[in-house]
Design a protein around this motif. Structure first.
Motif, short mmCIF file in Angstrom:
data_model
loop_
_atom_site.label_atom_id
_atom_site.label_comp_id
_atom_site.label_asym_id
_atom_site.label_seq_id
_atom_site.Cartn_x
_atom_site.Cartn_y
_atom_site.Cartn_z
N LEU A 25 -40.37 37.72 -26.57
CA LEU A 25 -40.91 38.68 -25.82
C LEU A 25 -42.30 38.93 -26.07
CD1 LEU A 25 -37.63 41.09 -25.63
CD2 LEU A 25 -38.78 39.90 -23.90
N GLU A 26 -42.76 38.87 -27.20
CA GLU A 26 -44.15 38.75 -27.50
C GLU A 26 -45.08 37.70 -26.81
OE1 GLU A 26 -43.91 40.28 -32.32
OE2 GLU A 26 -44.25 37.99 -31.83
N ARG A 27 -44.15 36.39 -26.59
CA ARG A 27 -45.02 35.39 -25.85
C ARG A 27 -45.09 35.97 -24.49
NH1 ARG A 27 -41.73 32.09 -28.99
NH2 ARG A 27 -42.88 30.90 -30.70
N GLU A 28 -43.98 36.35 -23.97
CA GLU A 28 -43.81 36.94 -22.53
C GLU A 28 -44.79 37.86 -22.16
OE1 GLU A 28 -42.12 36.29 -18.93
OE2 GLU A 28 -41.47 35.33 -20.66
N LEU A 29 -45.01 38.79 -23.01
CA LEU A 29 -45.99 39.99 -22.73
C LEU A 29 -47.41 39.65 -23.36
CD1 LEU A 29 -43.64 42.65 -23.83
CD2 LEU A 29 -44.45 42.11 -21.55
N ARG A 30 -47.59 38.24 -23.82
CA ARG A 30 -48.89 37.79 -24.21
C ARG A 30 -49.61 38.68 -25.30
NH1 ARG A 30 -51.76 35.85 -18.45
NH2 ARG A 30 -50.17 34.39 -17.92
N PRO A 32 -49.79 39.55 -29.78
CA PRO A 32 -49.81 38.72 -30.72
C PRO A 32 -48.49 38.26 -31.37
CG PRO A 32 -51.43 40.68 -31.09
CD PRO A 32 -50.39 40.70 -29.66
N VAL A 33 -48.18 36.83 -31.34
CA VAL A 33 -47.00 36.31 -31.71
C VAL A 33 -46.71 36.20 -33.33
CG1 VAL A 33 -45.35 34.42 -31.36
CG2 VAL A 33 -46.71 35.17 -29.51
N ASP A 34 -46.14 37.20 -33.93
CA ASP A 34 -46.09 37.12 -35.31
C ASP A 34 -44.37 37.59 -35.74
OD1 ASP A 34 -45.74 39.93 -34.76
OD2 ASP A 34 -47.44 40.47 -36.00
N GLY A 35 -43.66 37.75 -34.79
CA GLY A 35 -42.30 37.88 -35.00
C GLY A 35 -41.82 39.36 -35.60
N ARG A 36 -42.87 40.18 -35.60
CA ARG A 36 -42.45 41.31 -36.39
C ARG A 36 -42.94 42.69 -35.49
NH1 ARG A 36 -45.50 38.68 -40.13
NH2 ARG A 36 -47.47 40.16 -39.96
N GLN A 37 -42.06 43.44 -35.24
CA GLN A 37 -42.32 44.48 -34.22
C GLN A 37 -43.32 45.50 -34.76
OE1 GLN A 37 -41.30 45.22 -31.21
NE2 GLN A 37 -39.86 46.97 -31.08
N SER A 38 -44.30 45.93 -33.90
CA SER A 38 -45.61 46.76 -34.03
C SER A 38 -45.12 47.91 -33.07
CB SER A 38 -46.82 46.21 -33.86
OG SER A 38 -47.10 45.81 -32.68
N ALA A 39 -45.77 49.06 -33.28
CA ALA A 39 -45.91 50.19 -32.53
C ALA A 39 -46.15 49.81 -31.10
CB ALA A 39 -46.59 51.28 -32.96
N ALA A 40 -47.23 48.90 -30.94
CA ALA A 40 -47.77 48.38 -29.68
C ALA A 40 -46.85 47.52 -28.98
CB ALA A 40 -49.09 47.55 -29.82
N ASP A 41 -45.96 46.64 -29.81
CA ASP A 41 -45.08 45.82 -29.36
C ASP A 41 -44.07 46.62 -28.76
OD1 ASP A 41 -46.51 43.54 -30.24
OD2 ASP A 41 -45.05 43.20 -32.02
N CYS A 42 -43.38 47.55 -29.45
CA CYS A 42 -42.36 48.37 -29.13
C CYS A 42 -42.81 49.20 -27.64
CB CYS A 42 -42.25 49.43 -30.06
SG CYS A 42 -40.61 50.19 -29.85
N VAL A 43 -43.87 49.68 -27.49
CA VAL A 43 -44.29 50.44 -26.22
C VAL A 43 -44.29 49.22 -25.04
CG1 VAL A 43 -46.33 51.59 -25.06
CG2 VAL A 43 -45.47 52.29 -27.36
N ALA A 44 -44.79 48.12 -25.47
CA ALA A 44 -44.83 47.19 -24.28
C ALA A 44 -43.61 46.55 -23.82
CB ALA A 44 -45.75 45.94 -24.79
N ILE A 45 -42.68 46.41 -24.82
CA ILE A 45 -41.38 46.13 -24.33
C ILE A 45 -40.57 47.14 -23.67
CG2 ILE A 45 -39.13 45.21 -25.57
CD1 ILE A 45 -40.69 43.97 -27.75
#
Length: 207
Positions: A25-30, A32-45
């Motif tokens: 999903l990090e790749r899908e949303l462009r 940073p691909v690190d395999g760890r959930q960040s606050a920004a990842d969570c909001v984007a997903i």
């Protein structure tokens, strides 16, 4: 001067942790691909889940979210449909690798991509060209003792049909399982003699 935002309009905190489909999903949303959930990842997903009406919209990178995102990408991008042959007639495309089904006629979608559940290890869904030879709206399996609503048989006992079981865990006995609503719409679309093309390998199976 802008009016203040009404109370209660701010997004609640997104607290989902790292989940199995984080990198995908990090790749899908462009992101940073690190395999760890960040606050920004969570909001984007979570925003992606809201856009696609995925429930729960909790920001978690689940298999359910990933499969529905893949289905949406295949719907939007003709290049993502390359695995299925383009014919002048209707073809039901069953992608075992991505666990997605759609129907196309030529290059035009006539049934949008949806998630599916295919055969588990040792009972894999048979690949290649198939043809629907029998349809039964209210079929019941005496082998597995389960209902098979909107069944469309294409190879021996293997069929497209609806299920109320979780599409995102385990696998079928070889059939192509769909959500009941999707199976009903597909049943109304396809006719006896319609062609299917099945390819790929379901993750976690031997063939």
């Amino acid at each position: 001067m802008a009016a203040p935002e009404p109370a209660g309009t701010a997004e609640p905190p997104c607290r989902a942790g790292t989940a199995p489909y984080q990198r995908e999903l990090e790749r899908e949303l462009r992101l940073p691909v690190d395999g760890r959930q960040s606050a920004a990842d969570c909001v984007a997903i979570r925003r992606l889940q809201q856009r696609l009406r995925i429930q729960p919209a909790d920001g978690r990178a689940s298999l359910r979210t990933y499969r529905l995102v893949v289905a949406d990408r295949v719907r939007r991008d003709p290049g993502a449909r390359r695995g299925c042959p383009v014919k002048s007639y209707r073809v039901t495309c069953v992608d075992l690798t991505r666990q997605i089904l759609w129907v196309q006629k030529g290059r035009r979608l006539v049934f949008d991509p949806v998630p599916i559940r295919t055969g588990r290890d040792g009972l894999e869904t048979r690949r290649g060209w198939q043809r629907i030879y029998w349809k039964n709206r209210d079929h019941f399996s005496t082998i597995y003792n389960v209902p098979m609503p909107y069944a469309q048989f294409f190879n021996g006992g293997q069929a497209l049909h609806g299920t109320r079981h979780d599409l995102f865990s385990s696998g079928s006995g070889g059939c192509v399982n769909l959500a009941v609503g999707d199976a009903k719409r597909l049943y109304a679309l396809l006719k006896k003699g319609d062609r299917l093309y099945i390819w790929g390998t379901k993750p976690g199976t031997g063939g």
